[in-house]
Design a protein around this motif. Structure first.
Motif, PDB file in Angstrom:
ATOM      1  N   ALA A 169       9.419  -3.555   3.252  1.00  0.00           N
ATOM      2  CA  ALA A 169       8.562  -2.457   2.789  1.00  0.00           C
ATOM      3  C   ALA A 169       9.307  -1.631   1.756  1.00  0.00           C
ATOM      4  CB  ALA A 169       8.143  -1.581   3.959  1.00  0.00           C
ATOM      5  N   LEU A 171       9.606   1.545   0.602  1.00  0.00           N
ATOM      6  CA  LEU A 171       9.291   2.932   0.941  1.00  0.00           C
ATOM      7  C   LEU A 171      10.434   3.889   0.651  1.00  0.00           C
ATOM      8  CD1 LEU A 171       7.656   2.292   4.451  1.00  0.00           C
ATOM      9  CD2 LEU A 171       6.466   2.678   2.293  1.00  0.00           C
ATOM     10  N   TRP A 172      11.561   3.379   0.187  1.00  0.00           N
ATOM     11  CA  TRP A 172      12.771   4.166   0.140  1.00  0.00           C
ATOM     12  C   TRP A 172      13.283   4.343  -1.279  1.00  0.00           C
ATOM     13  CZ3 TRP A 172      14.744   6.149   4.703  1.00  0.00           C
ATOM     14  CH2 TRP A 172      14.182   5.634   5.869  1.00  0.00           C
ATOM     15  N   GLN A 181      13.134   8.795   2.024  1.00  0.00           N
ATOM     16  CA  GLN A 181      11.787   8.226   2.055  1.00  0.00           C
ATOM     17  C   GLN A 181      10.820   9.256   1.461  1.00  0.00           C
ATOM     18  OE1 GLN A 181      10.782   6.679   5.890  1.00  0.00           O
ATOM     19  NE2 GLN A 181       8.866   5.760   5.226  1.00  0.00           N
ATOM     20  N   GLY A 183       7.787   9.238   0.600  1.00  0.00           N
ATOM     21  CA  GLY A 183       6.422   9.279   1.097  1.00  0.00           C
ATOM     22  C   GLY A 183       6.224  10.280   2.216  1.00  0.00           C
ATOM     23  N   VAL A 236      -0.774   1.274  -2.819  1.00  0.00           N
ATOM     24  CA  VAL A 236       0.362   1.450  -1.915  1.00  0.00           C
ATOM     25  C   VAL A 236       0.534   0.204  -1.056  1.00  0.00           C
ATOM     26  CG1 VAL A 236       1.182   2.741   0.101  1.00  0.00           C
ATOM     27  CG2 VAL A 236       0.251   3.964  -1.868  1.00  0.00           C
ATOM     28  N   GLN A 240       3.917  -1.311  -2.306  1.00  0.00           N
ATOM     29  CA  GLN A 240       4.919  -0.901  -1.332  1.00  0.00           C
ATOM     30  C   GLN A 240       4.917  -1.795  -0.099  1.00  0.00           C
ATOM     31  OE1 GLN A 240       4.623   3.281  -0.413  1.00  0.00           O
ATOM     32  NE2 GLN A 240       5.310   3.892  -2.444  1.00  0.00           N
ATOM     33  N   ASP A 242       3.096  -1.988   2.609  1.00  0.00           N
ATOM     34  CA  ASP A 242       3.107  -1.293   3.893  1.00  0.00           C
ATOM     35  C   ASP A 242       1.703  -0.827   4.235  1.00  0.00           C
ATOM     36  OD1 ASP A 242       4.712  -0.055   6.129  1.00  0.00           O
ATOM     37  OD2 ASP A 242       3.732   1.715   5.330  1.00  0.00           O
ATOM     38  N   THR A 245       1.565   3.241   5.650  1.00  0.00           N
ATOM     39  CA  THR A 245       1.510   4.313   4.649  1.00  0.00           C
ATOM     40  C   THR A 245       0.145   4.354   3.978  1.00  0.00           C
ATOM     41  OG1 THR A 245       3.882   4.072   4.268  1.00  0.00           O
ATOM     42  CG2 THR A 245       2.626   5.244   2.599  1.00  0.00           C
ATOM     43  N   GLN A 419       6.520   2.915   9.383  1.00  0.00           N
ATOM     44  CA  GLN A 419       6.512   4.331   9.743  1.00  0.00           C
ATOM     45  C   GLN A 419       7.536   4.624  10.836  1.00  0.00           C
ATOM     46  OE1 GLN A 419       4.450   6.816   8.288  1.00  0.00           O
ATOM     47  NE2 GLN A 419       4.229   5.167   6.817  1.00  0.00           N
TER      48      GLN A 419
END
Length: 480
Positions: A169, A171-172, A181, A183, A236, A240, A242, A245, A419
């Motif tokens: 993912a 996300l970072w 992160q 988000g 997203v 991303q 994911d 999210t 998450q």
């Protein structure tokens, strides 16, 4: 003349509940050390005392800067945060060789870092309460916050994988040993914008075009904002990789829209759009792969994790086995085997804790999350302005949805996501963002519970007394 009753701030009740929460955290720490080390060291109470002092400092800030805030929010969040620190400390001890555990420093490892992040997060929350004396100030910067939220969402998506991807993912933001992160902060910025936008457009979005099966559906021209946010959520999901999210962003917008308009049709449209987009992504992932391949793989693991229990499905299978091993009452604090679950300190902390406290213990944790959400919704009902109502409702739902997404993934209800479990999982981004969320709920609840200036609060049944003369008017109200 009847005596006027002043409204109680309930700060002493908050302090008592906070002390009770810290007692529970201290007992959990002692039980963990007894199980892992075979003894309880003299300094077992030090981490609990440190977090206790941090939370006491925030209590004092609330007492002086938000005296009418809800008294149950801080103790509930402090209990979750304290248990999270305690479990991460237990994770550190289990990671060390048995001969070296007694000499393991109190403030080292993942648990020590979580203590530091807790201090930073609580200081950030206290700063928000001190600087933002009125939640309506946030509405002045709604468009700036909306733009900032979109930028924060897109940064990991455009970065190369080596700077943004963890466990598939993106996300970072990863630079050297630093990671964040974005988000987690984007959800707060976007939610503030959503609340402001929907307050201004509520009347237009409430108009109905046609009635189907007793439900009033909106006009086609009003679907624009929902479609834009849906496309953003799909982007997203694609870039991303994911689902969690994507679901979080789209879900909090649709629910805030429902709160603003009170039309069930928006929920129906939102669910149809989201599940349609997820199915399309899964279908394309099975055909063309590419950016949809990661979601296709996660969905297949969710559908049958035991088809490959030693490779792709290993994490989910170990989490499910841990939950099953815990049973109703669990193996006891420190009695489980959390190291068998990959990422147990992060994404799968709920499974690691569940093995040790069982179904009853996990149910108690979920009830605490439910309590936080309920108090957030109550703050929205009590506050007098529409922006505050939408913002509080959106914040409470966002926290609940994040808990649902991670617990649903761990239990096999929905595909796994990237998450983190609020206030429990290791990591600074989630902890700071969620403490900011709680601080805003405290600010809104303070505004909702604060007595109206000039209003007299009397005990029930007390006569109103002589009427006050209307300011600037030649008449006065006479009760016959």
């Amino acid at each position: 003349m009847p005596r006027v009753r002043t409204l109680r701030t309930r700060r002493n009740a908050e302090l008592g509940l906070l002390a009770l929460a810290l007692v529970v955290v201290g007992l959990y720490a002692a039980a963990t050390e007894a199980a892992v080390l075979g003894t309880v060291r003299a300094g077992f109470w030090v981490p609990t005392a440190v977090v206790g002092l941090v939370f006491l400092g925030l209590h004092l800030v609330i007492r002086f800067f938000a005296p009418y805030a809800d008294p149950a929010l801080l103790p509930a969040v402090a209990l979750l945060n304290g248990i999270g620190v305690g479990f991460l400390r237990r994770f550190d001890l289990a990671s060390e060789p048995a001969a070296e555990r007694l000499d393991f420093p109190i403030f080292a490892g993942t648990g020590g870092r979580q203590l530091a992040w807790t201090l930073a997060a609580v200081v950030l929350a206290a700063g928000l309460l001190i600087l933002v004396r009125d939640h309506q100030i946030v509405a002045r910067y709604a468009y700036t916050l909306g733009l900032a939220g979109i930028v924060l969402v897109m940064i990991p998506a455009v970065l190369p994988a080596r700077y943004s991807e963890v466990n598939g993912a993106k996300l970072w933001i990863l630079v050297g040993g630093f990671s964040i992160q974005p988000g987690e902060f984007a959800k707060l910025a976007l939610l503030s914008f959503f609340a402001y936008y929907l307050v201004r457009k509520r009347e237009v979005l409430s108009l109905a075009s046609r009635r189907v099966l007793g439900i009033d559906f909106p006009r086609g021209r009003d679907l624009g904002p929902v479609l834009v946010v849906w496309l953003l959520s799909v982007m997203v999901l694609v870039f991303q990789k994911d689902l969690g999210t994507s679901l979080l962003y789209f879900g909090m917008f649709v629910v805030t829209l429902y709160i603003a308009t009170e039309r069930v049709s928006w929920l129906i449209i939102g669910l149809l759009l989201f599940f349609g987009g997820a199915f399309l992504a899964y279908y394309l992932g099975g055909i063309v792969g590419g950016p949809f391949a990661n979601f296709y793989q996660r969905a297949n693991i969710w559908l049958d994790p035991f088809s490959d229990p030693y490779a792709d499905g290993y994490q989910l299978v170990q989490g499910l086995l841990g939950l099953g091993t815990g049973g109703l009452f669990g193996a006891g604090p420190g009695g489980g085997q959390p190291l068998k679950v990959p990422e147990v300190h992060n994404d799968f902390i709920f499974a690691g804790i569940g093995e040790e406290i069982g179904l009853f213990g996990l149910s108690a944790l979920l009830v605490i999350y439910l309590l936080i959400a309920e108090r957030g919704l109550r703050a929205g009902l009590a506050v007098r302005d529409s922006f505050g109502k939408l913002l509080a409702g959106g914040l409470a739902f966002t926290l609940s949805l994040q808990v649902f997404v991670i617990v649903g993934g761990i239990s096999g209800l929905i595909p796994l996501t990237g998450q983190t479990t609020p206030f429990l999982s290791a990591g600074g981004s989630s902890l700071m963002a969620n403490w900011l969320l709680v601080a805003m709920l405290l600010r809104i609840s303070d505004a909702g519970r604060r007595p109206v200036v000039g209003a007299e609060l009397r005990p029930p049944g007390t006569p109103a007394g002589p009427p006050a003369q209307l300011h600037g008017a030649p008449t006065e109200v006479i009760r016959r």
